[in-house]
Design an enzyme around this catalytic site. Structure first.
Site, mmCIF file in Angstrom:
data_model
loop_
_atom_site.group_PDB
_atom_site.id
_atom_site.type_symbol
_atom_site.label_atom_id
_atom_site.label_comp_id
_atom_site.label_asym_id
_atom_site.label_seq_id
_atom_site.Cartn_x
_atom_site.Cartn_y
_atom_site.Cartn_z
ATOM 1 N N ARG A 1 3.296 35.671 65.659
ATOM 2 C CA ARG A 1 2.884 34.709 64.631
ATOM 3 C C ARG A 1 2.153 33.530 65.257
ATOM 4 N NH1 ARG A 1 6.804 37.753 62.831
ATOM 5 N NH2 ARG A 1 7.378 37.860 60.623
ATOM 6 N N SER B 1 8.536 38.461 67.499
ATOM 7 C CA SER B 1 8.045 38.070 66.168
ATOM 8 C C SER B 1 7.393 36.696 66.205
ATOM 9 C CB SER B 1 9.211 38.023 65.178
ATOM 10 O OG SER B 1 9.663 39.308 64.909
ATOM 11 N N ARG C 1 13.839 56.083 63.432
ATOM 12 C CA ARG C 1 14.979 55.720 64.293
ATOM 13 C C ARG C 1 16.277 56.400 63.884
ATOM 14 N NH1 ARG C 1 13.366 49.369 65.484
ATOM 15 N NH2 ARG C 1 11.873 49.913 67.115
ATOM 16 N N ASP D 1 16.381 45.431 63.639
ATOM 17 C CA ASP D 1 15.967 45.967 64.935
ATOM 18 C C ASP D 1 17.153 46.257 65.856
ATOM 19 O OD1 ASP D 1 13.350 45.860 64.140
ATOM 20 O OD2 ASP D 1 12.984 43.880 64.997
HETATM 21 C C1 S3P Z 1 9.139 41.990 62.208
HETATM 22 C C2 S3P Z 1 9.805 42.365 61.083
HETATM 23 C C3 S3P Z 1 10.643 43.535 61.004
HETATM 24 C C4 S3P Z 1 10.980 44.088 62.399
HETATM 25 C C5 S3P Z 1 9.834 44.091 63.347
HETATM 26 C C6 S3P Z 1 9.239 42.709 63.486
HETATM 27 C C7 S3P Z 1 8.303 40.796 62.134
HETATM 28 O O1 S3P Z 1 9.924 44.463 60.279
HETATM 29 O O2 S3P Z 1 11.493 45.393 62.294
HETATM 30 O O3 S3P Z 1 10.260 44.519 64.630
HETATM 31 O O4 S3P Z 1 7.934 40.244 63.190
HETATM 32 O O5 S3P Z 1 7.995 40.375 61.015
HETATM 33 P P1 S3P Z 1 10.005 44.428 58.667
HETATM 34 O O6 S3P Z 1 10.282 43.039 58.269
HETATM 35 O O7 S3P Z 1 8.697 44.881 58.199
HETATM 36 O O8 S3P Z 1 11.153 45.316 58.357
#
Ligand code: S3P
Length: 702
Positions: A19, A15, A350, A319
């Site tokens: 970003r 994540s 899932r 996750d």
């Molecule tokens: C993520 C947010 C999560 C997660 C994904 C990564 C992110 O999704 O499941 O693997 O980097 O913002 P959501 O926030 O949309 O549920």
């Protein structure tokens, strides 16, 4: 006898990497990102950004290389040629769409089959409301879609789902267009974007509000400062190894180092604690606005109890539900997961994937719209598992398969590369380590479960009793000798030098002595044949060690031998043959032993712990995966390490290892009482700290 504990590292946070790439591309100036994940997802985002005219350097290299992003400013990306293919990455497509909403250009976003099933209305809705023009090109609500960005207006968005991707897309659009945004999420989701913004000069306020959690960015600045950041290890990747440790019961012998422990991500930890697997966060620190720590499975985790999770807890472990479900399959009692409907729209459905696979291997499961009920069992679990092209499904069942009593076949394990390149190698290594240290007695598996109630036998805390893990032999001279042996490229020289520096000990580089002898013999006779060397030839070289405080230099025939001469190619090609000669090893033995003077000596080589200093107080044997050792060697030579080069060098190293370890004289072997340190996932600093930690523990135990 128990061996040393094992510390591993996992790749950078997915994540945060995603970003950092996108925001770095929007900054004014060059961002510098360390530890960025090189998984398939961020690589796809990087390629998309490159098509938008953003220069990104270093993303194709290994994780210890810095990634540099030449930001183009808020609204200066270039119109891309062709489609932007985000492959499997939901975060990539949604966050990039947010950023593109403010760019005055048109782009088409697409993805693989899995991404083409995931809902996009949740971001296209608010982005359209802000003023972006979006057109679905295939089925409505999914990729591919075309987006044309430009001037946007402010928005207050009240989402139905707690999604960091939706929140971030809106924040990125607001920052790009210079307009204020507010997002009210029903539950708090991960806050990495907000934290990165802090370092870029963007004010974001957040807190509880009626209806959930409110995030406000009232006045974005006209420009973003470039990033300088270190990406922590991914908690979601660490979770697989923590779960494995809890399943096999290796307690506090096992550590996952330098993991991001942002509280919006670590919801799995309280759930694990309720199951009886307490994970301690030690050495808490901060990097790039994020909390980081080392994770240790604390105390006796040899019994897992069932658990119930749901509601507010789910976003913080979104996750980790697959690995939690796998743990539930081995816990005593029926576990319940609810409020997790979002799992149906991840890389796969899932909930369905978990139910199908758990049933296939013999676990009783009930599937609900928003969750699962799983009845734990200690029966053998065997059978094929289908990944549904989902990295976390593959890894969750991979972990189960790496525990006693399970025989699980996984179709297409390569999908793990999406977030965790090297996962299978690392899993194999920790498994081998545990088989070696656990005396072959699995703590868990069929028939090993004990009831959750009642007294538990206390287990010795390995960290408090280093002497049970590492045999200690006192040095006769009063000089503490630390023997570091290991294969080429395992990190010996760097580690030995750093450890010596840290402890204020002498550093004996025995390799330099063998090189000096080789050089001297070649100078005397360029056509020298190793097999014909006599003691007299060696005497004539008059080799000595000169100590410059604690660093050593080699003297030969009365003069100091320059470092470059020792590294010359002709020396490199002969040193292996020369150092295999009994006459040479014999000749250098006393010289090396005489180096043990003063407070301490770090002796580095290939037979330090076995032949030269069999009584060393601490013996370390360093090793690393051949490909990693190959990569280090190539970089050491100042060359660039592409995949083919690495493969070839790795083959050469493996050949040399085989020769070195099978030769009859001073073979490269680990002393029976040496601590094995696998450095594949350790940087030089971590290696140094691990060895210094061992030395201090042993000295402290005297
Ligand atoms: C993520 C947010 C999560 C997660 C994904 C990564 C992110 O999704 O499941 O693997 O980097 O913002 P959501 O926030 O949309 O549920």
């Amino acid at each position: 006898m128990r061996s040393a504990g094992l510390s591993i590292r996992v790749p950078g946070d997915k994540s945060i990497t995603q970003r950092a790439l996108i925001l770095g591309a929007m900054a004014d100036g060059t961002s510098r990102i360390e530890g960025a994940l090189r998984g398939a997802d961020p690589l796809a985002t990087g390629r998309a950004l490159a098509r938008l005219g953003v220069e990104i350097d270093g993303l194709g290299a290994s994780e210890d290389q810095v990634v540099r992003i030449a930001g183009r400013g808020l609204r200066s990306w270039k119109s891309p040629k062709g489609i932007l293919d985000l492959e499997n990455s939901g975060t990539g497509v949604r966050l990039l769409a947010g950023a593109l909403a403010a760019q005055p250009l048109t782009a088409v976003l697409a993805g693989d089959e899995s991404l083409s099933r995931r809902p996009m209305d949740r971001i296209t809705g608010p982005l359209r409301e802000m003023g972006a023009s979006i057109r679905y090109l295939g089925r409505p609500g999914v990729v591919p879609f075309q987006i044309t960005g430009g001037d946007l207006s402010e928005i207050r968005h009240e989402g139905r789902v707690a999604s960091a991707q939706v929140k971030s897309a809106i924040l990125f659009a607001g920052v790009g267009a210079g307009v204020g945004v507010e997002v009210l999420e029903p539950r708090r989701s991960r806050d990495h974007s907000e934290r990165i913004f802090e370092g870029m000069g963007v004010d974001v306020a957040e807190g509880e509000a009626t209806g959930g959690w409110l995030v406000r960015m009232p006045e974005p600045p006209p420009r973003l400062s470039p990033l300088q950041m270190q990406v922590p290890g991914d908690f979601s990747s660490a979770a697989f190894f923590l779960a494995w440790a809890a399943l096999v019961g290796c307690g506090d012998l096992f550590t996952v180092e330098a993991v991001g422990v942002n509280p919006t991500r670590t919801g799995l930890l309280p759930a694990l604690a309720r199951m009886g697997a307490d994970i301690r966060v030690v050495g808490r620190r901060r990097t790039g606005g994020e909390a980081v720590g080392d994770l240790v499975v604390a105390g006796d985790s040899s019994v897992l109890g069932a658990v119930e999770v749901g509601g507010d807890e789910i976003p913080g472990m979104i996750d980790e539900v697959p690995i939690l479900a796998v743990l539930a399959a081995r816990a005593e009692g029926v576990s319940r997961i609810s409020g997790a409907g979002e799992l149906r729209v991840k890389e796969s459905d899932r909930l369905a994937a978990l139910a199908t696979n758990l049933r296939r291997i013999g676990v009783r499961v009930e599937e609900f719209d928003d969750g699962l009920e799983i009845e734990g069992t200690d029966a053998p679990l065997t059978g094929p598992v289908e990944t549904f092209h989902d990295h976390r499904i593959a890894m969750a069942f991979g972990v189960l398969g790496a525990t006693p009593g399970c025989d699980i076949r996984i179709d297409g394990p390569g999908v793990a590369d999406v977030s965790f390149p090297g996962f299978w190698d690392l899993l194999a290594r920790v498994r081998t380590w545990w088989e070696t240290v656990s005396d072959g007695t699995p703590r868990r598996g069929p028939g090993t479960r004990r009831p959750t109630s009642g007294m538990r036998e206390p287990r010795p805390r390995a960290r408090d009793t280093p002497d049970t893990r590492m045999p200690v032999v006192a040095a006769p001279t009063g000089c503490t000798v630390v023997a570091i042996d290991g294969s080429a490229g395992s990190g010996k020289s760097t580690t030995a030098a750093a450890v010596a520096g840290q402890l204020g000990y002498r550093h004996l580089d025995s390799g330099a002595l063998y090189r000096a002898v080789t050089l001297g013999l070649l100078d005397a006779d360029p056509g020298m044949v190793a097999g014909t060397v006599t003691p007299a030839d060696l005497e004539a070289l008059d080799i000595a060690i000169e100590w410059d405080d604690r660093a050593m230099a080699v003297r030969m025939r009365g003069a100091r031998v320059p470092e470059e001469a020792l590294r010359a190619a002709r020396v490199t090609s002969e040193v292996s043959a020369v150092s295999a000669l009994a006459v040479v090893r014999e000749h250098l033995l006393q010289l090396q032993r005489a180096a043990a003077e003063g407070p301490g000596l770090v002796a580095e080589g290939r037979d330090m712990g076995t032949v030269v200093f069999p009584d060393a107080v601490v013996k370390i044997y360093l090793d690393a995966h051949p490909r990693e050792r190959a990569r280090r060697r190539i970089l050491q030579r100042g060359e660039s390490a592409d995949a083919a080069e690495i493969e070839e060098e790795a083959r050469r190293l493996e050949g040399r290892d085989a020769r070195d370890s099978s030769r009859s004289l001073a073979p490269l072997v680990r002393a029976g009482d040496a601590v094995l340190l696998d450095t594949t996932h350790m940087d030089p600093m971590a290696q140094m700290e691990a060895v210094v930690g061992l030395v201090r523990a042993v000295e402290g135990s005297h």
